[in-house]
Design an enzyme around this catalytic site. Sequence first.
Site, PDB file in Angstrom:
ATOM      1  N   TYR A  29     -18.717 -34.379 -55.860  1.00 29.36           N
ATOM      2  CA  TYR A  29     -18.309 -34.313 -54.451  1.00 29.36           C
ATOM      3  C   TYR A  29     -19.415 -34.820 -53.511  1.00 29.36           C
ATOM      4  CZ  TYR A  29     -15.490 -30.761 -56.909  1.00 29.36           C
ATOM      5  OH  TYR A  29     -14.729 -30.090 -57.808  1.00 29.36           O
ATOM      6  N   TYR A  50      -1.022 -26.950 -60.636  1.00 29.95           N
ATOM      7  CA  TYR A  50      -2.445 -27.280 -60.550  1.00 29.95           C
ATOM      8  C   TYR A  50      -3.303 -26.033 -60.775  1.00 29.95           C
ATOM      9  CZ  TYR A  50      -6.895 -27.824 -58.115  1.00 29.95           C
ATOM     10  OH  TYR A  50      -8.228 -27.784 -57.797  1.00 29.95           O
ATOM     11  N   LYS A  75     -10.063 -31.477 -63.898  1.00 30.41           N
ATOM     12  CA  LYS A  75      -9.602 -32.647 -63.119  1.00 30.41           C
ATOM     13  C   LYS A  75      -9.789 -33.984 -63.848  1.00 30.41           C
ATOM     14  CE  LYS A  75     -10.313 -30.365 -58.619  1.00 30.41           C
ATOM     15  NZ  LYS A  75     -11.258 -30.256 -57.489  1.00 30.41           N
ATOM     16  N   SER A 115     -12.225 -26.825 -61.815  1.00 29.62           N
ATOM     17  CA  SER A 115     -12.182 -28.268 -61.496  1.00 29.62           C
ATOM     18  C   SER A 115     -12.613 -29.174 -62.642  1.00 29.62           C
ATOM     19  CB  SER A 115     -13.055 -28.558 -60.277  1.00 29.62           C
ATOM     20  OG  SER A 115     -12.408 -28.108 -59.125  1.00 29.62           O
ATOM     21  N   VAL A 162     -15.677 -24.036 -60.343  1.00 31.90           N
ATOM     22  CA  VAL A 162     -16.163 -22.870 -59.596  1.00 31.90           C
ATOM     23  C   VAL A 162     -16.259 -21.590 -60.428  1.00 31.90           C
ATOM     24  CG1 VAL A 162     -15.594 -23.660 -57.250  1.00 31.90           C
ATOM     25  CG2 VAL A 162     -13.858 -22.440 -58.609  1.00 31.90           C
TER      26      VAL A 162
END
Length: 430
Positions: free
Chosen positions: A243, A191, A67, A64, A261
């Site tokens: 988050y 992705y 992103k 991530s 992760v």
Amino acid sequence: MRSIIPDYLTEALGDVESDISGELAGYIPELAAADPERLGAVFAMVDGAVYGAGDIDTEFTIQSISKPFTYALALSDRGFDPVLAKVGVEPSGEAFNQISLESDTGRPLNPMINAGAITVHSLAGSEQLNPTERVERVVQGLSAFAGRALTVDEAVCASELEHAHRNLAIAHMLRSHDILTEDPRVAVDGYIRQCAVLVTARDLAMMAATLANRGVNPRTGEQVVREPVVRQVLSVMATCGMYDAAGDWATQVGIPAKSGVAGGLIGALPGQIGIATFSPRLDPHGHSVRGVTLFERFSADMGLHVMEVPAAARAAVRSNHVVGKGPYAIRVFQLQGGIRFAGAERAVRETMDAAPAQARVALDLTMVSSIDDVSRRMLLEVVRRLTLDGHEVYLIDPDSIIPDPDPGDGGRVTVIGDLEEALSPGRTVT
Ligand code: GLN
């Protein structure tokens, strides 16, 4: 003599090493097989200096952390409006893989959660690119941020693709709202390849430092994205990057950040530093356990919280004094440091309050290291008003901090390199 920073980093790693709490990312089998003991930390300064300790050259997948960078690429490639029309900027307060879309529009709340990131992936590169070219654009863009050519870990990619049901569910929801306009599987494929890009902690710190350095990679000097894009990305990292732990992070650490992760964690502190840590065991939010502890410590030890109030703007005016006698007397306002609005305001006030009795006034910028646009305009307006009040105004600016100064209507200024030039009686400066 050895630098003190690697020793500090080694000590910080030593303090968290015994913490073996948390779990590997079990939902991607290949990640569950990673060595959980890996541990590293890197500081990349905005001038390109790099300090590290531990496993800083071990490759792992970016996940991530891709992103925010892909968001930056999409904003650059397509412009703000088309991207904002499809992905919002509101914190979701939910887990990264929550199917959280705006109820009326179906727009993902932000680009840091998977729903937003899958959509953002579909917006990278020009509209004409096919899915393979789009992935190439993303890998090339991430590489530009890192300053070296990055590659994809095919094993991790294949492993995640086999277990991508949740991301596929999200993508189908996005397709049903016409947020995605292509085959959901194609978007998820791209992705997941983006998430499988291999990086080291050193790469991640350099990527973060590129954001901290206004989009310019400190090592290669490449302007990867423009400043407005960087501001947008850092803002979204600050509010949504962590988050459902974003509020805790904002108060405890206070550095725009993003986790992955596979165990990576980055922070980008504008104008100062890019930080990366690597340690694979994760907390329930999906953030590296030891990484979070390290960031809390770095922020506290080094005063890196973005809301930490900087030294008072008062320091912008170093001195205000008169040099010379009689007709040669000059009132000198000596400014210093990096001048932004509050510093310029201080300088303006000091000049106005002093209402100089001397016919000649000098603004000495010799010790000014930088000046932003608004401050430059404010100082030139002061020059103009002093001229209109009958003063002869000098700008002592040996390094051309203000190139080609134009004080505008009725203003007049003489640029000199040294106060001596205005003082010596033999030389009439006009
Ligand atoms: N590829 C991972 C996923 O989509 C990335 C998640 C993460 O790093 N938080 O589930």
